[in-house]
Design an enzyme around this catalytic site. Structure first.
Site, PDB file in Angstrom:
ATOM      1  N   ASP A   1      39.664  49.362  51.266  1.00 37.86           N
ATOM      2  CA  ASP A   1      39.106  50.107  50.143  1.00 37.86           C
ATOM      3  C   ASP A   1      38.252  49.162  49.306  1.00 37.86           C
ATOM      4  OD1 ASP A   1      38.961  52.614  48.550  1.00 37.86           O
ATOM      5  OD2 ASP A   1      39.901  51.383  47.012  1.00 37.86           O
TER       6      ASP A   1
ATOM      7  N   GLU B   1      36.008  48.883  45.352  1.00 37.62           N
ATOM      8  CA  GLU B   1      35.577  49.422  44.063  1.00 37.62           C
ATOM      9  C   GLU B   1      34.172  48.880  43.814  1.00 37.62           C
ATOM     10  OE1 GLU B   1      37.206  51.725  42.670  1.00 37.62           O
ATOM     11  OE2 GLU B   1      39.117  51.489  43.717  1.00 37.62           O
TER      12      GLU B   1
ATOM     13  N   HIS C   1      38.102  52.670  37.482  1.00 38.50           N
ATOM     14  CA  HIS C   1      38.885  51.543  37.990  1.00 38.50           C
ATOM     15  C   HIS C   1      39.302  50.534  36.917  1.00 38.50           C
ATOM     16  CE1 HIS C   1      35.007  49.553  37.777  1.00 38.50           C
ATOM     17  NE2 HIS C   1      34.526  50.228  38.807  1.00 38.50           N
TER      18      HIS C   1
ATOM     19  N   HIS D   1      42.123  53.476  39.750  1.00 40.68           N
ATOM     20  CA  HIS D   1      41.812  53.073  41.114  1.00 40.68           C
ATOM     21  C   HIS D   1      41.814  51.544  41.194  1.00 40.68           C
ATOM     22  CE1 HIS D   1      39.923  56.957  42.774  1.00 40.68           C
ATOM     23  NE2 HIS D   1      40.564  57.259  41.656  1.00 40.68           N
TER      24      HIS D   1
ATOM     25  N   ASP E   1      45.104  50.913  46.474  1.00 38.19           N
ATOM     26  CA  ASP E   1      44.669  52.098  47.207  1.00 38.19           C
ATOM     27  C   ASP E   1      44.721  51.879  48.709  1.00 38.19           C
ATOM     28  OD1 ASP E   1      44.299  53.310  44.810  1.00 38.19           O
ATOM     29  OD2 ASP E   1      42.136  53.605  44.992  1.00 38.19           O
TER      30      ASP E   1
END
Length: 242
Positions: free
Chosen positions: A7, A9, A57, A154, A159
């Site tokens: 994942d 961001e 986030h 997040h 995640d």
């Protein structure tokens, strides 16, 4: 089989508009078993993070100011992923950002994600399994009773860890599940609307020391019995659904 659940961001939604990666989180699976190995890195994007992204986030420009730029972490990150199947929720988003970073890098060693790894998109998989339902990560956690109580914002590594659990449950489950106290893990599935919010039966994070799934193949007699039952159902209904 080696898989890396991944994942990211980012500073915003579109790398074509100059947005960059600010966090990468990966966890490793081998033969459907969490190994405990992971890769996690914050990245200085060399640009401002949009306010809307910070609301998602919580990663601020001040926090990222002293972090390494992507060029400084690219080799370590790509070596961790190289040769693995990447398991990503909404893979085009993350892969698009990684490929954009690799283009900016201009290193002939790392061309693009497809040159070094295959990709499995768990969002596409979830939509195939659960058409017409919500299939974001929070919805899948509810559907498969995976604990996401720590996911207030997040975060790439958290995640990725949650997605690993969801992916394993969605594609066949696991052994040695660790259950929350007071629950037996057998709530009725009822989609995304009106689900029981009681976390007493939510499966906690899956342990890394559990045995891998045992795959049991049907023997000849079982296959013949299965075909006989299908023929009987077809004869009685006048239709064939299989």
């Amino acid at each position: 089989m080696r898989q890396v659940v991944l994942d990211t961001e980012t500073t915003g939604l579109d790398p074509k508009s100059g947005h960059r990666i600010i966090e990468i989180g990966c966890v490793e699976l081998i033969n459907r078993k969490l190994t405990g190995r992971h890769y996690h890195q914050y990245v200085n994007p060399q640009r401002q993070v949009e306010d809307g992204a910070i609301e998602v986030h919580g990663i601020t420009n001040e926090f990222l100011a002293d972090k390494p730029v992507f060029a400084q972490i690219a080799d370590e990150f790509m070596h961790f992923c190289e040769g693995a199947e990447l398991v990503i929720h909404n893979a085009p988003f993350d892969v698009g950002f990684i490929n954009a970073e690799l283009r900016l890098l201009g290193n002939p060693r790392w061309k693009n994600v497809a040159a070094h790894s295959t990709v499995l998109d768990t969002l596409a998989l979830a939509r195939e399994k659960h058409p017409g339902q919500k299939n974001n990560l929070d919805a899948l956690c509810k559907r498969y009773f995976v604990d996401n109580s720590q996911r207030d914002l997040h975060g790439a590594l958290l995640d990725a860890e949650i997605l690993a659990d969801v992916y394993l449950m969605m594609t066949g489950g696991q052994t040695d599940l660790i259950l929350a106290q007071g629950g037996d893990g057998h709530n009725q599935e009822d989609g995304d609307k009106g689900q029981n919010e009681d976390t007493s039966s939510v499966i906690r994070r899956l342990s890394t020391d559990r045995e891998p799934l045992l795959v049991v193949q049907a023997d000849r007699g079982e296959l013949e019995a299965h075909q006989s039952m299908l023929a009987l159902l077809e004869k009685s209904s006048g239709k064939h659904f299989w």
